[in-house]
Design a protein around this motif. Structure first.
Motif, PDB file in Angstrom:
ATOM      1  N   UNK A  81       0.831  -1.214   0.000  1.00  0.00           N
ATOM      2  CA  UNK A  81       0.000   0.000   0.000  1.00  0.00           C
ATOM      3  C   UNK A  81       0.862   1.259   0.000  1.00  0.00           C
ATOM      4  N   UNK A  82       1.860   1.275  -0.857  1.00  0.00           N
ATOM      5  CA  UNK A  82       2.762   2.416  -1.022  1.00  0.00           C
ATOM      6  C   UNK A  82       2.793   2.774  -2.503  1.00  0.00           C
ATOM      7  N   UNK A  83       3.120   4.011  -2.806  1.00  0.00           N
ATOM      8  CA  UNK A  83       3.120   4.414  -4.207  1.00  0.00           C
ATOM      9  C   UNK A  83       4.249   5.384  -4.514  1.00  0.00           C
ATOM     10  N   UNK A  84       4.534   5.510  -5.797  1.00  0.00           N
ATOM     11  CA  UNK A  84       5.475   6.498  -6.312  1.00  0.00           C
ATOM     12  C   UNK A  84       4.731   7.330  -7.352  1.00  0.00           C
ATOM     13  N   UNK A  85       4.855   8.628  -7.248  1.00  0.00           N
ATOM     14  CA  UNK A  85       4.168   9.549  -8.156  1.00  0.00           C
ATOM     15  C   UNK A  85       5.194  10.261  -9.044  1.00  0.00           C
ATOM     16  N   UNK A  86       4.936  10.268 -10.336  1.00  0.00           N
ATOM     17  CA  UNK A  86       5.823  10.935 -11.283  1.00  0.00           C
ATOM     18  C   UNK A  86       5.183  12.235 -11.748  1.00  0.00           C
ATOM     19  N   UNK A  87       5.990  13.300 -11.787  1.00  0.00           N
ATOM     20  CA  UNK A  87       5.524  14.626 -12.156  1.00  0.00           C
ATOM     21  C   UNK A  87       6.496  15.265 -13.139  1.00  0.00           C
ATOM     22  N   UNK A  88       5.994  16.207 -13.920  1.00  0.00           N
ATOM     23  CA  UNK A  88       6.846  17.051 -14.739  1.00  0.00           C
ATOM     24  C   UNK A  88       7.171  18.310 -13.947  1.00  0.00           C
ATOM     25  N   UNK A  89       8.433  18.701 -13.919  1.00  0.00           N
ATOM     26  CA  UNK A  89       8.875  19.876 -13.162  1.00  0.00           C
ATOM     27  C   UNK A  89       9.508  20.896 -14.107  1.00  0.00           C
ATOM     28  N   UNK A  90       9.275  22.172 -13.798  1.00  0.00           N
ATOM     29  CA  UNK A  90       9.805  23.254 -14.623  1.00  0.00           C
ATOM     30  C   UNK A  90       9.913  24.506 -13.762  1.00  0.00           C
ATOM     31  N   UNK A  91      10.649  25.495 -14.242  1.00  0.00           N
ATOM     32  CA  UNK A  91      10.810  26.730 -13.483  1.00  0.00           C
ATOM     33  C   UNK A  91       9.463  27.426 -13.305  1.00  0.00           C
TER      34      UNK A  91
END
Length: 289
Positions: free
Chosen positions: A254-264
């Motif tokens: 019951x654990x997760x990893x979240x992927x995001x796009x990052x920018x200035x």
């Protein structure tokens, strides 16, 4: 009039802590950075820095100016994005950062979509740990990056960075039914200082024990190979466990990893950044989530 370039150096000093670190980040000499900050003090008309020997700290006025500097630099990013939109479609170099799993699984279909839709763009990819992304974005070394966040680990991006969520994936444990059941096992973890290592340590601590870490390995394929050879247990995200070795049993946690796009911050509407993020989203149906 305050010079935005000098404001950038002051913000970097607040983030990095030393003039030497700022100089390395912006490819100036320490002497040049010191001269620019001294000039900023003259422009501001107040002391911004306290100098004690080789140590430099920000005064209350310095901290106040850093807060305003962030707003000024963000607005300049917005202006740059608006001007780029006026010039036409996305073109030129686009520096993309990514952690290894995303570089291997998400970026190939995304880049195919991106270059097909915008042949004038020149994407250039560099692998980078998410913990280093904000600094690389601020320094202009990257334009956009793929970062991840784990349960038990706070976000590593700072106030200079914006993010846009992409997808969430579950975490798996090798060869044990739960983290608590691996209390007496040797562990295979990523290198200290990475988010993956911090997540694994804290997951064990949440289960009531300090893990015995035997191996430090960043590549998840190698982690799974070690697990298959009986060299320890490990936590791995879904995208790293699509085709595990036959000798490894995986238990979904019951654990997760979240992927995001990052920018200035302020740069999210730049045509090249928006095109890249659109391509990331377009590639998501191809992922084995």
């Amino acid at each position: 009039m305050l010079d935005p370039r000098k404001l950038h150096l002051l913000r970097e000093l607040a983030r990095r802590g030393t003039i030497a670190a700022v100089a390395e980040a912006v490819t100036f000499t320490p002497s040049a950075v010191s001269q620019q900050l001294s000039a900023l003090e003259r422009e501001a008309g107040v002391r911004l820095l306290e100098r004690t020997g080789r140590t430099v700290t920000l005064t209350p006025a310095g901290h106040l100016l850093v807060e305003h500097a962030q707003a000024v630099l963000e607005q300049l990013e917005r202006a740059s994005a608006a001007l780029a939109a006026v010039r036409g479609g996305p073109s030129g170099p686009l520096r993309i950062g990514a952690f290894p799993t995303a570089a291997r699984v998400l970026l190939p279909p995304a880049l195919a979509t991106l270059t097909g839709a915008h042949p004038g763009l020149e994407p250039m990819v560099s692998e980078i740990d998410p913990a280093d992304v904000s600094a690389a974005l601020r320094a202009g070394e990257l334009d956009v990056a793929l970062v991840h966040e784990y349960d038990f680990v706070p976000p590593v991006t700072d106030a200079s960075t914006e993010t846009e969520p992409l997808f969430t994936e579950p975490m798996y444990l090798t060869d044990r039914p739960s983290v608590a059941a691996a209390r007496a096992d040797a562990w295979i973890m990523n290198k200290p200082g990475t988010l993956c290592h911090t997540m694994a340590i804290r997951a064990c601590q949440a289960a009531g024990f300090e893990p015995l870490v035997r191996h430090h390995i960043d590549d998840f394929d190698t982690v799974l190979a070690f697990a298959a050879a009986g060299q320890g247990v490990a936590l791995v995200p879904r995208l790293a466990a699509v085709d595990p070795p036959r000798d490894v049993r995986l238990t979904r946690l019951p654990l997760s990893r979240r992927t995001l796009a990052a920018f200035r911050r302020g740069n999210g509407e730049h045509p090249a950044i928006r095109a890249a993020i659109t391509a990331f989203h377009t590639a998501l149906p191809h992922l084995p989530l």
